[in-house]
Design a protein around this motif. Structure first.
Motif, PDB file in Angstrom:
ATOM      1  N   ASP A 134       0.847  -1.196   0.000  1.00  0.00           N
ATOM      2  CA  ASP A 134       0.000   0.000   0.000  1.00  0.00           C
ATOM      3  C   ASP A 134       0.883   1.247   0.000  1.00  0.00           C
ATOM      4  O   ASP A 134       1.800   1.368   0.816  1.00  0.00           O
ATOM      5  N   ASN A 140      -6.286  -2.709   5.982  1.00  0.00           N
ATOM      6  CA  ASN A 140      -7.596  -2.804   6.627  1.00  0.00           C
ATOM      7  C   ASN A 140      -7.614  -4.050   7.505  1.00  0.00           C
ATOM      8  O   ASN A 140      -7.919  -5.154   7.058  1.00  0.00           O
ATOM      9  N   ASP A 141      -7.289  -3.882   8.760  1.00  0.00           N
ATOM     10  CA  ASP A 141      -7.179  -5.014   9.680  1.00  0.00           C
ATOM     11  C   ASP A 141      -8.495  -5.756   9.867  1.00  0.00           C
ATOM     12  O   ASP A 141      -8.500  -6.920  10.305  1.00  0.00           O
ATOM     13  N   LYS A 142      -9.610  -5.121   9.535  1.00  0.00           N
ATOM     14  CA  LYS A 142     -10.902  -5.767   9.772  1.00  0.00           C
ATOM     15  C   LYS A 142     -11.084  -7.029   8.936  1.00  0.00           C
ATOM     16  O   LYS A 142     -11.906  -7.881   9.269  1.00  0.00           O
ATOM     17  N   GLN A 143     -10.306  -7.168   7.867  1.00  0.00           N
ATOM     18  CA  GLN A 143     -10.388  -8.399   7.073  1.00  0.00           C
ATOM     19  C   GLN A 143      -9.900  -9.602   7.871  1.00  0.00           C
ATOM     20  O   GLN A 143     -10.147 -10.748   7.506  1.00  0.00           O
ATOM     21  N   VAL A 182      -7.879   0.894  13.102  1.00  0.00           N
ATOM     22  CA  VAL A 182      -8.348   1.216  11.760  1.00  0.00           C
ATOM     23  C   VAL A 182      -9.586   2.092  11.875  1.00  0.00           C
ATOM     24  O   VAL A 182     -10.122   2.304  12.970  1.00  0.00           O
ATOM     25  N   TRP A 191      -6.796   6.105  11.636  1.00  0.00           N
ATOM     26  CA  TRP A 191      -6.236   4.919  11.000  1.00  0.00           C
ATOM     27  C   TRP A 191      -4.734   4.921  11.269  1.00  0.00           C
ATOM     28  O   TRP A 191      -3.967   5.615  10.609  1.00  0.00           O
TER      29      TRP A 191
END
Length: 682
Positions: A134, A140-143, A182, A191
């Motif tokens: 990136d 995006n840690d939510k993945q 995030v 973030w």
């Protein structure tokens, strides 16, 4: 049955049920190549539980009705973990008994730690690759939340109302804490993702808990400290409190913190896939070391690498020969943009590494990897890699661990993405080397015609089990010992051509020195630096540094109740040894434990161009992580070795085990099929 399904779910496994009936009178044979299928092992295990009285006939019948292969495989994962744990304990117990040290604490779950370490190593390289890919270094840690919140949970018995957060210092010198989060996390529009430099820095990550997600900006904002693997409860603490790694270290490294930030994901998605290797890994480690079985005192004790062990024989051709060759390598690749002139690009690397006028591959020195990391950090050197960093040295472009094959090298850990030509060239490399490609223009790789150069770091067990910290290798007729805190090092098993008597010393400063009844000396650091003079007429000054442990050896607590200690030392000498003091033994490379021979081997390897200071200087913890990673890679693809391991350990713990030996195995599953009074099945 409900309890079994509950435990399977708890460890991240899934199961369904079936109604096929198998008679409880089924007979079983000893395990061999043809009869240790999952179904055979499962059936044998249930019948042995029934025959030993741990479960009733009716309970056994209910379990033997299950024919669903997924359930059976899941049950065997639990069984394999327990067998591996018992085998690791047996190995540890044997070493402790021989060397007169205490056994490891029973609370130290060896297999859980091993699974966590292997899974975290894998995830670290994956996550750092996403940071690198990136342009803003954001992920995006939510993945990775896996239907749970991010961050750790259940660190203590009574922390159900506690919310944990991960904080980090951007540099070791910076005291300001930044919360890792995030967008939308903690209800905030921030973030904050740690940079590659921060992830590869020191122990700059911290776990902080509170009941209300109170944000802190510095460590002094926390009111209490709880220690992992020591404290079991938080005892009603509510305000911000620090969860320290141990009593000596508050923070975690970037690699270590991954298993807490992404605890749910790693437990559910990565660890279950590693269960199948546990039996092989435990079997492999059970005969990694050989010991002298006639130990009478601490100086005459020794441990050596077993050359018939699969790890030892796979990594290199010899531990003692002057013509060593490595079969296992760490691999990194660095890339140039398509628009970059390849010749100039390769030359810029040579310039940075102090070889501006050389042609061909670059032989690396002790500063080379640090130089590369510094230049990548400042973007002085172009490196267009999208690969992450390794968990050992923190260098970007990590491909993984590879071993030699017929035509080149093949990956045993990670994903080997270098060109076929580079793989062929890497096979013969026997010392730390940067492969610069044909005509110093790199190797062509990918459809776009990019150029890459490849760093090959051959692995030698002589570096991983380097003993120079406790060997009297002299520089200007002075030697230096590097000793961890609260640790004794024997001197009676040492040699130096500059010392005529290893039992005579004078001028001790910043050290404690004790003698056993045979006159053998043992030294312990009591200050950051110290020294003493060793010898009678031929004397040498020995400097002592109290350092973090970088030697992978046997480093365990002295058993002060053993007769080797009580009868080996006078009372006044015994009093100088604390109950928590440890002793440190190096792991020898040869059968010959003669001090002069050990010294000569160490001295020769220290001067070898094949040796890597980067591997030598890893902490003992990271060296063990590297060993575990190599072992896992070697056994994962070797079905013959897995067969041998299962034959031995399934027979030992299921077929031949007595009640004491396999009580724990049966309890592990029996407690999930009995109700509270032990009479009926759920």
């Amino acid at each position: 049955m409900k309890k079994l399904l509950a435990i399977l779910a708890a460890v991240g496994l899934t199961a369904t049920t079936s109604s096929v009936v198998i008679s409880c009178t089924t007979t079983v044979d000893r395990f061999g190549k043809l009869n240790f299928s999952d179904k055979q092992v499962y059936t044998t295990f249930i019948l042995k539980m029934k025959d030993s009285g741990f479960i009733s006939v009716s309970q056994a019948e209910k379990f033997l009705k299950i024919s669903d292969t997924e359930i059976i495989a899941d049950v065997l994962k639990i069984l394999d973990k327990k067998i591996a744990e018992e085998e690791y304990k047996a190995t540890s117990s044997n070493i402790a008994s021989t060397l007169k040290v205490k056994e490891k604490e029973t609370t130290e779950n060896i297999t859980s730690n091993l699974l966590n370490d292997l899974a975290t190593n894998k995830f670290f390289s994956e996550y750092t690759a996403k940071v690198i890919s990136d342009k803003n270094g954001l992920v995006n840690d939510k993945q990775y939340s896996n239907n749970h919140s991010l961050n750790p949970f259940n660190l203590f018995e009574d922390d159900e109302k506690i919310n944990y957060s991960i904080y980090y210092k951007k540099t070791s010198e910076n005291e300001t804490l930044t919360r890792w989060q995030v967008l939308g996390e903690f209800g905030e529009n921030e973030w904050n993702i740690p940079s590659i430099d921060t992830l590869n820095g020191g122990n700059n990550f911290y776990i902080i808990g509170s009941t209300d997600n109170t944000k802190v900006t510095k460590l002094s904002d926390t009111k209490n400290t709880k220690f992992l693997n020591k404290d079991t409860k938080i005892d009603g603490v509510t305000g911000p409190f620090l969860v320290a790694k141990n009593e000596q270290e508050q923070g975690f490294s970037g690699n270590e913190i991954m298993k807490y930030r992404f605890q749910s994901y790693i437990n559910a998605k990565i660890i279950p896939d590693l269960y199948t290797q546990l039996i092989s890994l435990a079997y492999l480690d059970s005969n990694l070391y050989s010991t002298n079985l006639t130990t009478t005192n601490y100086t005459r004790s020794f441990v050596r690498l077993n050359t018939s062990n699969k790890l030892v024989s796979s990594v290199q051709n010899s531990l003692t020969s002057e013509t060593k060759s490595s079969n296992v390598k760490l691999i990194w690749s660095f890339k140039a943009k398509v628009s970059t002139d390849a010749t100039s690009w390769v030359k810029s690397y040579k310039q940075a590494l102090g070889e501006p006028n050389s042609s061909g591959n670059i032989i690396l020195d002790e500063n080379s990897i640090t130089t590369l990391k510094d230049n990548f950090s400042t973007k002085t050197l172009e490196n267009n890699t999208k690969l992450g960093t390794d968990p050992f040295l923190g260098l970007v472009g990590y491909n993984g661990i590879a071993k030699n094959n017929d035509t080149g090298i093949e990956a045993i850990s990670g994903s080997l993405s270098i060109s076929t030509d580079a793989q062929t060239a890497a096979k013969s490399i026997d010392r730390p080397t940067l492969l610069t490609g044909p005509k110093d223009q790199g190797f062509a790789v990918g459809d776009n015609g990019e150029s890459e150069i490849v760093l090959v770091l051959p692995i030698y067990l002589n570096d991983i089990y380097d003993n120079s910290n406790v060997t009297l290798n002299a520089v200007n007729q002075e030697a230096t010992l590097s000793i961890p805190s609260d640790t004794w090092v024997p001197l009676g098993d040492k040699y130096s051509p500059y010392v005529d008597d290893m039992k005579t010393f004078e001028k001790p400063e910043g050290v404690d020195i004790i003698k056993d009844k045979s006159g053998n000396l043992y030294v312990k650091a009591t200050a950051a630096t110290g020294s003493f003079t060793l010898g009678n007429t031929m004397k040498m000054k020995v400097n002592v540094k109290n350092n973090v442990d970088t030697m992978l050896g046997i480093h365990e607590t002295i058993n002060k109740e053993d007769s080797a200690f009580t009868s080996g030392f006078d009372a006044n000498q015994q009093d100088k040894v604390k109950d928590t003091d440890k002793i440190l033994y190096s792991v020898l490379w040869a059968r010959n434990a003669d001090p002069k021979s050990v010294y000569q081997l160490s001295e020769a390897w220290s001067n070898s161009v094949q040796s890597s200071s980067d591997i030598k200087n890893l902490s003992a913890i990271n060296k063990q992580l590297l060993i575990s990673e190599i072992e896992n890679g070697l056994v994962a693809g070797d079905t013959d070795y897995a067969t041998e391991a299962k034959e031995e350990l399934y027979t030992k713990y299921i077929m031949d085990g007595d009640n004491v030996l396999f009580q724990g195995l049966y309890d592990e599953l029996a407690k999930y099929i009995k109700d509270e009074d032990g009479n009926t099945s759920d």
